[in-house]
Design an enzyme around this catalytic site. Structure first.
Site, short mmCIF file in Angstrom:
data_model
loop_
_atom_site.label_atom_id
_atom_site.label_comp_id
_atom_site.label_asym_id
_atom_site.label_seq_id
_atom_site.Cartn_x
_atom_site.Cartn_y
_atom_site.Cartn_z
N ASN A 101 -83.37 70.73 -39.65
CA ASN A 101 -83.77 70.96 -41.05
C ASN A 101 -85.29 70.94 -41.19
O ASN A 101 -85.87 71.77 -41.91
CB ASN A 101 -83.15 69.89 -41.96
CG ASN A 101 -81.72 70.23 -42.35
OD1 ASN A 101 -81.35 71.40 -42.40
ND2 ASN A 101 -80.92 69.22 -42.63
N ASP A 147 -78.02 74.77 -43.63
CA ASP A 147 -76.78 75.03 -44.36
C ASP A 147 -75.92 76.09 -43.66
O ASP A 147 -74.69 75.97 -43.58
CB ASP A 147 -77.10 75.49 -45.79
CG ASP A 147 -77.63 74.36 -46.66
OD1 ASP A 147 -77.52 73.19 -46.23
OD2 ASP A 147 -78.16 74.65 -47.75
N GLU A 182 -73.83 65.86 -42.22
CA GLU A 182 -73.57 66.70 -41.05
C GLU A 182 -72.41 66.14 -40.23
O GLU A 182 -72.25 66.45 -39.06
CB GLU A 182 -74.81 66.84 -40.17
CG GLU A 182 -75.28 65.56 -39.51
CD GLU A 182 -76.26 64.74 -40.35
OE1 GLU A 182 -76.92 63.89 -39.75
OE2 GLU A 182 -76.36 64.97 -41.57
#
Length: 364
Positions: free
Chosen positions: A254, A263, A289
């Protein structure tokens, strides 16, 4: 038993077809009433056909309806744009009624009422335009009947009365078409509203059970299913395994590539895991996650084999052009386990997989 067998032969099993046949059979009651009226007209000397001709006339009408019934039972009506065959049935009824009027003496005016019995069935399907076209067909048919009577049987007709009846019939038919069309449109509108409400309810139900990002079960739903599986496994003494899967170094993904890429990876990974397991297994998003996988009827040995295969497939695949790895922690249900203890042991196994270098499967 005999009644059930007879019903299964006379009525289709498909609900829509069954409803069409039920309406058709309801219309046959109207025909029986009309045939009784014809017999009364014959007995009272108001019908110009002799007995044999009258029976043939009624039989011909019955045969026409028998054809409709056969079409419904064989399913041939489904090939038409309007499977209920409402317009053809009303056309046949109109012809029958107008012929009855033609063969009746001066008392024929009262028989015009029978036409509205046929037309009322159009409320189930017809639009205002179709009502008006059928009304025009009826008025034209009645005009042809009056013309034929003037030429062949002028002694049984009063042209002034007939013209007046034709005008009244025209006014009533126009009114009936407008109101009937309005009712039919209201019915269609209510049907569409009901369908939209059903779709909205299904969407709400789907949102309540599924994770918006990945499309798999959300935490609440997957935990609910796990609770059910634990109760079933405990009651029937069948094996049950669960696995917690966590993406390795997801925070750095990320931070490096952005949350949009993260995503997309979550979506693709969820689909990948779903493809690795059986249709009877369930997978849900447990956390950011983390994924929870429920493996019913699965001992720990088979669960290890399944998750190892899934881990290997993920390691060898690309997700948004990136290679990622996933750690798995597995726990099998024990007699003393409840929901919390089972998940706690799976989480402990996942923690062990992380501590031992990630990208591996551990069990507790």
């Amino acid at each position: 038993m005999f009644k059930e067998k007879l019903t299964s032969k006379l009525m289709p099993r498909d609900p829509k077809q069954r409803l069409r046949v039920e309406r058709f059979l309801l219309a046959q009651i109207s025909y029986i009433v009309c045939w009784s009226v014809i017999m009364c007209l014959y007995m009272w000397g108001m019908f110009r056909l002799n007995f044999a001709e009258m029976i043939c006339f009624i039989a011909t009408c019955a045969m026409a309806n028998g054809i409709f019934y056969a079409v419904f039972l064989t399913g041939l009506n489904r090939k038409f744009a309007e499977p209920s065959l409402t317009i053809p049935q009303i056309v046949v009824a109109t012809i029958f009624i107008m012929l009855t009027i033609y063969f009746t003496n001066s008392q024929r005016g009262i028989l015009l009422i029978m036409y509205f019995i046929a037309l009322i069935f159009g409320v189930f399907q017809l639009s205002r335009r179709q009502f008006l076209l059928l009304s025009l067909f009826a008025l034209s048919s009645y005009a042809i009947v009056i013309t034929a009577l003037l030429q062949r049987h002028p002694d049984v007709i009063d042209i002034k009365v007939e013209v007046l009846q034709l005008l009244v019939l025209a006014v009533v038919l126009v009114w009936f078409s407008l109101v009937g069309g309005y009712i039919s449109e209201m019915r269609s509108r209510l049907y569409r509203m009901h369908k939209n409400l059903q779709q909205a309810y299904q969407k709400i139900e789907e949102l309540a059970l599924h994770d918006e990002l990945t499309g798999i079960y959300n935490r609440r739903a997957i935990l609910g299913y796990l609770k059910e599986e634990i109760e079933r496994a405990s009651r029937y003494d069948i094996p049950l395994s669960v696995s917690l899967a966590d993406i390795d170094h997801f925070k750095s993904i990320n931070d490096t590539y952005g949350h949009l890429v993260g995503d997309k990876i979550l979506r693709e990974l969820a689909a990948h895991i779903k493809g690795c397991i059986r249709s009877t297994d369930r997978v849900g998003r447990y956390g950011g996650e983390e994924f929870l996988i429920i493996l019913p009827h699965t001992p720990i040995s088979r669960a290890l084999s399944c998750m190892e295969r899934c881990r290997s497939d993920i390691e060898g695949s690309l997700f948004e052009g990136l290679r990622i790895t996933v750690s798995f922690g597995i726990a099998a249900l024990r007699p003393e386990d409840d929901l919390d203890s089972l998940l706690s042991r799976a989480d402990k196994a996942l923690y062990e997989a992380k501590n031992r270098g990630r990208n591996r499967v551990c069990h507790e």
